[in-house]
Design a protein around this motif. Structure first.
Motif, short mmCIF file in Angstrom:
data_model
loop_
_atom_site.label_atom_id
_atom_site.label_comp_id
_atom_site.label_asym_id
_atom_site.label_seq_id
_atom_site.Cartn_x
_atom_site.Cartn_y
_atom_site.Cartn_z
N MET B 1 -32.72 -54.24 70.02
CA MET B 1 -32.85 -53.34 68.87
C MET B 1 -32.51 -54.11 67.57
O MET B 1 -31.51 -54.82 67.53
CB MET B 1 -31.88 -52.16 69.03
CG MET B 1 -32.42 -50.91 68.40
SD MET B 1 -31.51 -49.44 68.94
CE MET B 1 -29.97 -49.60 68.09
N THR B 2 -33.33 -53.94 66.55
CA THR B 2 -33.03 -54.67 65.31
C THR B 2 -32.00 -53.89 64.49
O THR B 2 -31.97 -52.66 64.51
CB THR B 2 -34.31 -54.85 64.46
OG1 THR B 2 -34.94 -53.60 64.35
CG2 THR B 2 -35.25 -55.88 65.08
N LYS B 3 -31.19 -54.67 63.77
CA LYS B 3 -30.14 -54.04 62.96
C LYS B 3 -30.73 -53.46 61.69
O LYS B 3 -31.65 -54.04 61.11
CB LYS B 3 -29.12 -55.11 62.58
CG LYS B 3 -27.98 -55.19 63.57
CD LYS B 3 -26.78 -55.91 63.02
CE LYS B 3 -27.03 -57.34 62.67
NZ LYS B 3 -25.83 -58.16 62.60
N ARG B 4 -30.19 -52.33 61.24
CA ARG B 4 -30.62 -51.78 59.95
C ARG B 4 -30.12 -52.70 58.84
O ARG B 4 -29.02 -53.25 58.94
CB ARG B 4 -30.03 -50.39 59.75
CG ARG B 4 -30.58 -49.34 60.70
CD ARG B 4 -29.70 -48.12 60.73
NE ARG B 4 -29.64 -47.45 59.42
CZ ARG B 4 -28.68 -46.58 59.08
NH1 ARG B 4 -27.71 -46.30 59.93
NH2 ARG B 4 -28.68 -46.00 57.91
N PRO B 5 -30.93 -52.86 57.78
CA PRO B 5 -30.44 -53.68 56.67
C PRO B 5 -29.13 -53.08 56.12
O PRO B 5 -29.00 -51.85 56.08
CB PRO B 5 -31.55 -53.59 55.62
CG PRO B 5 -32.73 -53.03 56.33
CD PRO B 5 -32.24 -52.26 57.51
N PHE B 6 -28.21 -53.93 55.73
CA PHE B 6 -26.92 -53.45 55.24
C PHE B 6 -27.12 -52.74 53.89
O PHE B 6 -27.79 -53.24 53.00
CB PHE B 6 -25.97 -54.63 55.07
CG PHE B 6 -24.56 -54.21 54.83
CD1 PHE B 6 -23.74 -53.84 55.89
CD2 PHE B 6 -24.05 -54.13 53.54
CE1 PHE B 6 -22.44 -53.42 55.67
CE2 PHE B 6 -22.75 -53.70 53.31
CZ PHE B 6 -21.94 -53.35 54.39
N SER B 7 -26.56 -51.54 53.78
CA SER B 7 -26.68 -50.80 52.52
C SER B 7 -25.45 -49.93 52.33
O SER B 7 -24.68 -49.73 53.27
CB SER B 7 -27.93 -49.91 52.53
OG SER B 7 -27.66 -48.76 53.31
N LYS B 8 -25.31 -49.38 51.14
CA LYS B 8 -24.15 -48.53 50.85
C LYS B 8 -24.20 -47.21 51.60
O LYS B 8 -23.20 -46.52 51.73
CB LYS B 8 -24.04 -48.28 49.34
CG LYS B 8 -23.46 -49.48 48.62
CD LYS B 8 -22.80 -49.15 47.31
CE LYS B 8 -21.94 -50.35 46.90
NZ LYS B 8 -21.66 -50.44 45.51
N ASP B 9 -25.39 -46.83 52.09
CA ASP B 9 -25.54 -45.54 52.78
C ASP B 9 -25.47 -45.68 54.30
O ASP B 9 -25.70 -44.72 55.02
CB ASP B 9 -26.90 -44.91 52.45
CG ASP B 9 -27.05 -44.67 50.98
OD1 ASP B 9 -26.03 -44.34 50.34
OD2 ASP B 9 -28.17 -44.85 50.45
#
Lengths: 80, 335
Positions: B1-9
């Protein structure tokens, strides 16, 4: 002096002293926590009569065996 | 599974009702079926964590199967008790007050702590002055383990502080920990008297960074918010209708006689920032990806990651239950 410091760190962290090299970064390696640092401050005071001021508490003075030795020598020179 | 891009949300709970239902379902499963207890006892302080835990438990078991207990002592803020009452009333949970000051006097909690404070600040008078343990700002983010100071506010308002030597630091911590352990004793008294489980209130940071007292607030049968970040705890608080006065309040330790926030005592950064950085560290995001989102340099992020790793490693003892596998009977082998 170096060996005394190395043995003290090894003893309070339950590590083999051969694993603690002169330049091993004792905080980065997770060897030391708050209690280790406080114990070390006590040790250099009782063993070498060197008092660490608040402003001395820096990684450059306490980060490794060689830095601790340099710090003690600097303090002893200043006191002489 | 690919990681979600890092974000404030990244930690925002999109499907909050599903999350709450999942927690409630597991609570019923663990408390009723696994432990065979009829309900739950919760120590409430008027803080956000115990409030959300109570709100979740009330939803899981129904308010009639809960007992909320306020456990104040001499150094507690009176505001905490008022907020705790407001909370229990709001969710229709029966609440009682058990003042533990007498037990603490008996243990010598205050006497032992004050003796250690006086060793470093001789003019400290516990009858009139206030004290707390702090990590001064200039010792934060130095890539050193935290250095603790005792800070005293004298009767005339003068502030004094001194670095704590090892012996005094340990004595203050050990004496203060009587508070959390006495609370745990009282919670288990009521839990056993009702055949209830003790519902613990630590959040993910407290558990993972070791900001709890072993067999004190760390003593519980279940910890429903133990895997939730602080921002998620706030999100659930708003969703479940925890009183605004509790949501707006700055988290405090409510442990020492002088007011003290959790940030100045332990965490050293605001929880919104800590949540994201911890998530980034725990999920192996590169400091280079995290840094621009957090408006920090990669070096700053890396230093914080190192600090997290150190905190987790040095507090492993607190999370470890008693070890008992010292003698393993050899299996009999048929020849």
């Amino acid at each position: 002096m170096k060996e005394k410091i190395r043995s003290f760190i090894a003893e309070i962290t339950f590590n083999d002293s051969s694993l603690i090299k002169d330049d091993t970064m004792i905080f980065d390696e997770g060897i030391f926590d708050s209690m280790g640092l406080l114990g070390l401050i006590n040790f250099i005071e009782s063993e070498f009569n060197v008092l660490a001021e608040d402003s001395d508490l820096q990684e450059e003075n306490f980060g490794s065996v060689e830095r601790i030795v340099a710090f003690i020598e600097k303090k002893q020179t200043q006191a002489a | 599974m690919t990681k979600r891009p890092f974000s404030k949300d990244i930690l925002h709970l999109e499907n909050i009702d599903e999350v709450i239902d999942m927690i409630c379902e597991k609570l019923r499963e663990d408390v009723y079926k696994r432990f065979r207890r009829y309900g739950g006892v919760i120590g409430i302080s008027g803080g956000i964590d115990s409030s959300v835990t109570l709100a979740l438990a009330a939803k899981a078991f129904g308010p009639e199967k809960l007992l909320a207990i306020m456990l104040p002592e001499t150094d507690s803020s009176p505001e905490s008790e008022l907020l705790a009452i407001e909370l229990a009333d709001k969710f229709g949970v029966k609440s009682i007050v058990e003042n533990i000051s007498g037990a603490l006097e008996g243990f010598g909690c205050y006497k032992r702590r004050d003796e250690a404070v006086k060793n470093v600040i001789p003019e400290f008078n516990p009858a009139t002055d206030k004290m707390k343990v702090i990590i001064p700002e200039e010792f934060v983010n130095k890539n050193l383990p935290p250095v603790h100071f005792v800070s005293v506010i004298l009767k005339d308002g003068t502030k004094k502080r001194a670095r704590l030597p090892l012996k005094e630091y340990l004595q203050i911590v050990a004496a203060s920990n009587f508070k959390q352990r006495s609370r745990a004793n009282m919670l288990y008294y009521h839990a056993e008297a009702l055949n209830y489980a003790v519902i613990g209130t630590p959040n993910k940071h407290e558990v993972q960074q070791g900001f709890f007292v072993k067999y004190g607030d760390g003593a519980a049968d279940v910890m429903p918010i133990g895997n939730l970040f602080k921002t998620q705890v706030y999100q659930i608080a708003k969703h479940l209708g925890v009183p605004d006065a509790i949501i707006q309040r700055t988290p405090t330790t409510d442990t020492y006689s002088a007011e003290q926030t959790q940030e100045e005592f332990f965490y050293q950064m605001p929880f919104e920032k800590m949540d994201l950085l911890w998530y980034g560290w725990e999920n192996n995001y590169a400091a280079e990806e995290v840094a621009p989102v957090m408006e920090m340099t990669a070096e700053q992020v890396n230093n914080i990651f190192k600090n997290f790793a150190r905190k987790k490693q040095t507090t492993e003892y607190l999370r470890t239950p008693p070890l008992h596998d010292y003698y393993i009977k050899k299996q009999l082998v048929k020849m």
